[in-house]
Design an enzyme around this catalytic site. Structure first.
Site, PDB file in Angstrom:
ATOM      1  N   HIS A 143       0.801  -1.233   0.000  1.00  0.00           N
ATOM      2  CA  HIS A 143       0.000   0.000   0.000  1.00  0.00           C
ATOM      3  C   HIS A 143       0.830   1.277   0.000  1.00  0.00           C
ATOM      4  CE1 HIS A 143       0.432  -1.902   3.941  1.00  0.00           C
ATOM      5  NE2 HIS A 143       0.736  -0.695   4.372  1.00  0.00           N
ATOM      6  N   GLY A 145       7.469   0.794   1.189  1.00  0.00           N
ATOM      7  CA  GLY A 145       7.796   2.147   1.637  1.00  0.00           C
ATOM      8  C   GLY A 145       9.278   2.449   1.488  1.00  0.00           C
ATOM      9  N   GLY A 151      11.610  -0.299   0.483  1.00  0.00           N
ATOM     10  CA  GLY A 151      12.240  -1.350  -0.326  1.00  0.00           C
ATOM     11  C   GLY A 151      12.885  -2.423   0.542  1.00  0.00           C
ATOM     12  N   GLY A 197      11.682  -4.109   3.466  1.00  0.00           N
ATOM     13  CA  GLY A 197      10.838  -5.254   3.847  1.00  0.00           C
ATOM     14  C   GLY A 197      10.645  -6.230   2.708  1.00  0.00           C
ATOM     15  N   HIS A 218      27.308  -7.610 -11.275  1.00  0.00           N
ATOM     16  CA  HIS A 218      28.159  -8.358 -10.342  1.00  0.00           C
ATOM     17  C   HIS A 218      27.410  -9.427  -9.559  1.00  0.00           C
ATOM     18  CE1 HIS A 218      31.636  -5.196 -10.001  1.00  0.00           C
ATOM     19  NE2 HIS A 218      31.254  -5.401 -11.257  1.00  0.00           N
ATOM     20  N   ASN A 219      26.176  -9.120  -9.176  1.00  0.00           N
ATOM     21  CA  ASN A 219      25.459 -10.015  -8.254  1.00  0.00           C
ATOM     22  C   ASN A 219      24.388 -10.843  -8.945  1.00  0.00           C
ATOM     23  OD1 ASN A 219      25.513  -6.980  -6.635  1.00  0.00           O
ATOM     24  ND2 ASN A 219      26.833  -8.612  -5.922  1.00  0.00           N
ATOM     25  N   ARG A 221       8.781   5.758  -0.610  1.00  0.00           N
ATOM     26  CA  ARG A 221       8.967   6.895   0.295  1.00  0.00           C
ATOM     27  C   ARG A 221      10.412   7.372   0.276  1.00  0.00           C
ATOM     28  NH1 ARG A 221       5.665   3.629   4.934  1.00  0.00           N
ATOM     29  NH2 ARG A 221       3.588   3.866   3.999  1.00  0.00           N
ATOM     30  N   ARG A 248      34.618 -13.835 -12.859  1.00  0.00           N
ATOM     31  CA  ARG A 248      34.871 -13.942 -11.408  1.00  0.00           C
ATOM     32  C   ARG A 248      33.588 -13.783 -10.588  1.00  0.00           C
ATOM     33  NH1 ARG A 248      36.045  -8.774 -12.863  1.00  0.00           N
ATOM     34  NH2 ARG A 248      35.575  -7.070 -11.439  1.00  0.00           N
ATOM     35  N   HIS A 249      32.622 -13.071 -11.148  1.00  0.00           N
ATOM     36  CA  HIS A 249      31.370 -12.848 -10.421  1.00  0.00           C
ATOM     37  C   HIS A 249      30.538 -14.131 -10.347  1.00  0.00           C
ATOM     38  CE1 HIS A 249      32.476  -8.693 -10.585  1.00  0.00           C
ATOM     39  NE2 HIS A 249      32.526  -8.732 -11.905  1.00  0.00           N
ATOM     40  N   ARG A 281      31.408 -16.090  -7.306  1.00  0.00           N
ATOM     41  CA  ARG A 281      30.896 -15.478  -6.078  1.00  0.00           C
ATOM     42  C   ARG A 281      29.377 -15.672  -5.951  1.00  0.00           C
ATOM     43  NH1 ARG A 281      34.756 -10.418  -7.460  1.00  0.00           N
ATOM     44  NH2 ARG A 281      36.671 -11.348  -6.664  1.00  0.00           N
TER      45      ARG A 281
HETATM   46  C1  RB5 Z   1       4.249  -0.094   5.250  1.00  0.00           C
HETATM   47  O1  RB5 Z   1       3.814   0.966   6.031  1.00  0.00           O
HETATM   48  C2  RB5 Z   1       5.769  -0.205   5.319  1.00  0.00           C
HETATM   49  O2  RB5 Z   1       6.157  -0.745   6.524  1.00  0.00           O
HETATM   50  C3  RB5 Z   1       6.283  -1.029   4.170  1.00  0.00           C
HETATM   51  O3  RB5 Z   1       5.863  -0.467   2.979  1.00  0.00           O
HETATM   52  C4  RB5 Z   1       7.776  -1.150   4.029  1.00  0.00           C
HETATM   53  O4  RB5 Z   1       8.418   0.093   4.077  1.00  0.00           O
HETATM   54  C5  RB5 Z   1       8.442  -2.160   4.843  1.00  0.00           C
HETATM   55  O5  RB5 Z   1       9.658  -2.388   4.726  1.00  0.00           O
END
Ligand code: RB5
Length: 147
Positions: free
Chosen positions: A9, A66, A68, A70, A98-99, A109, A132-133, A136
């Protein structure tokens, strides 16, 4: 190229902008994210996108929450996934070169729309450099396979 995209969200507006950008580039997009006004806990959307990539139903994935953070932590729990949480284009490019990252994560956000498009372009235009990558990245897979 087919890209699966997802968002919780915190990210429907940025997701829609990125989706349009990808479509303008002629890229096939599968959208698993929520719309404005809908809610989903980020591990669920991260797992859904990660499974599509792990099962080779998409070439690459993009997940937006929010920060990236989580979604990247969650996606990396799926076997075969290398999700990179980045907030600038250089790391996006190197995460592929590389990865061999197969999922890009960023925060709605944290980054604005134009910067997010640059990040996405660097990620999808870059290719894994191998050599080399490769050794790894194999070591990462070995960690995954130990337990
Ligand atoms: C949601 O409010 C927030 O926790 C989620 O989007 C994120 O930022 C989690 O890592």
């Amino acid at each position: 190229m087919k890209i699966v995209i997802g968002n919780d969200h915190a990210g429907p507006v940025l997701k829609t902008a990125i989706k349009e950008h990808l479509k303008d580039r002629g890229i096939d997009v599968l959208d698993l994210g929520v719309k404005v006004g809908e809610k989903i806990d980020y591990p669920k959307i991260a797992e859904a996108v990660a499974l599509k990539v792990a099962n080779k139903q998409a070439d690459l994935g993009i997940i937006i929450c929010g920060t990236g953070i989580g979604v990247s932590i969650s996606a990396n729990k799926v076997k075969g996934i290398r999700a990179a949480c980045v907030s600038e284009p250089y790391s996006a490019k190197l995460s592929r070169e590389h990865n061999d990252a197969n999922i890009l994560c960023f925060g709605a956000r944290v980054v604005g729309e134009e910067l997010a498009k640059m990040i996405v372009d660097e990620f999808i235009d870059a290719e894994f450099l191998g050599e080399r990558h490769k050794r790894r990245v194999q070591m990462i897979t070995d960690i995954e396979n130990k337990r």
